[in-house]
Design a protein around this motif. Structure first.
Motif, PDB file in Angstrom:
ATOM      1  N   GLY A 107      37.304  34.619  45.535  1.00  0.00           N
ATOM      2  CA  GLY A 107      37.267  35.336  44.256  1.00  0.00           C
ATOM      3  C   GLY A 107      38.447  36.274  44.087  1.00  0.00           C
ATOM      4  N   VAL A 108      39.350  36.275  45.053  1.00  0.00           N
ATOM      5  CA  VAL A 108      40.512  37.166  45.012  1.00  0.00           C
ATOM      6  C   VAL A 108      41.779  36.328  44.929  1.00  0.00           C
ATOM      7  CG1 VAL A 108      41.783  38.978  46.214  1.00  0.00           C
ATOM      8  CG2 VAL A 108      39.282  38.848  46.442  1.00  0.00           C
ATOM      9  N   GLN A 109      42.562  36.540  43.894  1.00  0.00           N
ATOM     10  CA  GLN A 109      43.876  35.875  43.813  1.00  0.00           C
ATOM     11  C   GLN A 109      44.940  36.954  44.017  1.00  0.00           C
ATOM     12  OE1 GLN A 109      43.952  32.419  40.944  1.00  0.00           O
ATOM     13  NE2 GLN A 109      42.031  33.394  40.296  1.00  0.00           N
ATOM     14  N   CYS A 110      45.465  37.537  42.970  1.00  0.00           N
ATOM     15  CA  CYS A 110      46.411  38.641  43.221  1.00  0.00           C
ATOM     16  C   CYS A 110      45.674  39.886  43.685  1.00  0.00           C
ATOM     17  CB  CYS A 110      47.246  38.945  41.985  1.00  0.00           C
ATOM     18  SG  CYS A 110      46.415  39.996  40.772  1.00  0.00           S
ATOM     19  N   GLY A 111      44.398  39.983  43.326  1.00  0.00           N
ATOM     20  CA  GLY A 111      43.561  41.072  43.810  1.00  0.00           C
ATOM     21  C   GLY A 111      43.557  42.328  42.963  1.00  0.00           C
ATOM     22  N   TYR A 112      44.359  42.359  41.904  1.00  0.00           N
ATOM     23  CA  TYR A 112      44.475  43.610  41.163  1.00  0.00           C
ATOM     24  C   TYR A 112      43.158  43.989  40.477  1.00  0.00           C
ATOM     25  CZ  TYR A 112      46.969  47.440  39.091  1.00  0.00           C
ATOM     26  OH  TYR A 112      47.389  48.702  38.789  1.00  0.00           O
ATOM     27  N   CYS A 113      42.447  42.992  40.002  1.00  0.00           N
ATOM     28  CA  CYS A 113      41.190  43.269  39.297  1.00  0.00           C
ATOM     29  C   CYS A 113      40.016  43.460  40.247  1.00  0.00           C
ATOM     30  CB  CYS A 113      40.855  42.128  38.344  1.00  0.00           C
ATOM     31  SG  CYS A 113      40.363  40.600  39.207  1.00  0.00           S
ATOM     32  N   THR A 114      40.195  43.092  41.519  1.00  0.00           N
ATOM     33  CA  THR A 114      39.055  42.958  42.427  1.00  0.00           C
ATOM     34  C   THR A 114      38.258  44.257  42.622  1.00  0.00           C
ATOM     35  OG1 THR A 114      40.302  41.218  43.550  1.00  0.00           O
ATOM     36  CG2 THR A 114      38.355  42.063  44.678  1.00  0.00           C
ATOM     37  N   LEU A 144      39.007  42.487  33.212  1.00  0.00           N
ATOM     38  CA  LEU A 144      39.886  41.346  32.961  1.00  0.00           C
ATOM     39  C   LEU A 144      40.572  40.900  34.244  1.00  0.00           C
ATOM     40  CD1 LEU A 144      41.558  42.461  29.625  1.00  0.00           C
ATOM     41  CD2 LEU A 144      39.404  41.242  29.995  1.00  0.00           C
ATOM     42  N   CYS A 145      40.556  39.587  34.479  1.00  0.00           N
ATOM     43  CA  CYS A 145      41.266  39.005  35.621  1.00  0.00           C
ATOM     44  C   CYS A 145      42.487  38.272  35.076  1.00  0.00           C
ATOM     45  CB  CYS A 145      40.359  38.039  36.383  1.00  0.00           C
ATOM     46  SG  CYS A 145      41.213  37.211  37.734  1.00  0.00           S
ATOM     47  N   ARG A 146      43.642  38.810  35.376  1.00  0.00           N
ATOM     48  CA  ARG A 146      44.871  38.200  34.838  1.00  0.00           C
ATOM     49  C   ARG A 146      45.122  36.838  35.471  1.00  0.00           C
ATOM     50  NH1 ARG A 146      49.006  42.692  36.531  1.00  0.00           N
ATOM     51  NH2 ARG A 146      47.114  43.895  36.511  1.00  0.00           N
ATOM     52  N   CYS A 147      44.553  36.619  36.655  1.00  0.00           N
ATOM     53  CA  CYS A 147      44.704  35.316  37.309  1.00  0.00           C
ATOM     54  C   CYS A 147      43.656  34.324  36.811  1.00  0.00           C
ATOM     55  CB  CYS A 147      44.590  35.467  38.816  1.00  0.00           C
ATOM     56  SG  CYS A 147      45.726  36.659  39.521  1.00  0.00           S
ATOM     57  N   THR A 148      42.727  34.781  36.005  1.00  0.00           N
ATOM     58  CA  THR A 148      41.676  33.989  35.344  1.00  0.00           C
ATOM     59  C   THR A 148      40.738  33.283  36.312  1.00  0.00           C
ATOM     60  OG1 THR A 148      42.956  31.939  35.072  1.00  0.00           O
ATOM     61  CG2 THR A 148      43.189  33.616  33.349  1.00  0.00           C
TER      62      THR A 148
HETATM   63 FE1  FES Z   1      44.536  38.675  39.955  1.00  0.00          FE
HETATM   64 FE2  FES Z   1      42.047  39.074  39.088  1.00  0.00          FE
HETATM   65  S1  FES Z   1      42.679  38.227  41.043  1.00  0.00           S
HETATM   66  S2  FES Z   1      43.871  39.839  38.231  1.00  0.00           S
END
Ligand code: FES
Length: 172
Positions: A107-114, A144-148
């Motif tokens: 559930g973590v991509q760039c992680g900014y929204c996590t 919002l998750c920018r990585c969607t």
């Molecule tokens: Fe990148 Fe949600 S994991 S903004």
């Protein structure tokens, strides 16, 4: 709340915030946002700054158990209140189940929204330990998750909820 003498025309106050089980007494400017107080004064940088308009949810923390955007709250408004940030979830080096399931379900991509996602989910599971997928999606609608990567985030939250059900059911 004690007012401190003005320098530069901006009022300052002596406040005590209860964060992740610790109390912090500091002098803050009247216009200091809670997100900036957490990050800049206390070095609790797990809470992220995003839009600073209350639109993206990156800065979500729990204030007296409710998920709030810390960019929309002044530090002085949080005086005397209980705040939980992402740093407050792990216990004795054991991740909260929401954190663990975010990892397990990618559930973590760039992680900014996590961190914000997890704090919104934490508030949900506290008030509703058995949410439906729809309720999970509603709870994180302000994040919002920018990585969607919403599908895996929702799966992770549902898995954490199911784990909670399992722990409470007495099943081995
Ligand atoms: Fe990148 Fe949600 S994991 S903004």
């Amino acid at each position: 709340m004690q007012a401190i003498a003005d320098k530069d025309g901006v009022k300052r106050y002596l406040v005590t915030l209860h964060i992740n089980g610790d109390s912090y007494t500091r002098v803050v400017k009247a216009n200091t946002l809670l997100v900036n107080f957490l990050r800049d004064d206390l070095d609790l940088t797990g809470t992220k700054k995003g839009c600073e308009l209350g639109d993206c949810g990156s800065c979500t923390v729990l204030l007296d158990g409710k998920a709030v955007d810390s960019c929309l709250i002044l530090a002085v408004e949080a005086d005397g209140r209980e705040i939980t940030t992402i740093e407050g979830l792990a216990r004795n080096e054991k991740l909260d189940r929401l954190q663990a399931e975010m990892i397990n379900h990618a559930g973590v991509q760039c992680g900014y929204c996590t961190p914000g996602m997890i704090m919104s989910a934490k508030a949900l599971l506290t008030r509703n330990p058995h949410p439906t997928e729809r309720e999970v999606r509603q709870a994180i609608a302000g994040n919002l998750c920018r990585c969607t990567g919403y599908v895996n985030i929702v799966k992770a939250i549902l898995a954490a909820a199911n784990e909670e059900v399992g722990e409470g059911s007495g099943d081995e």
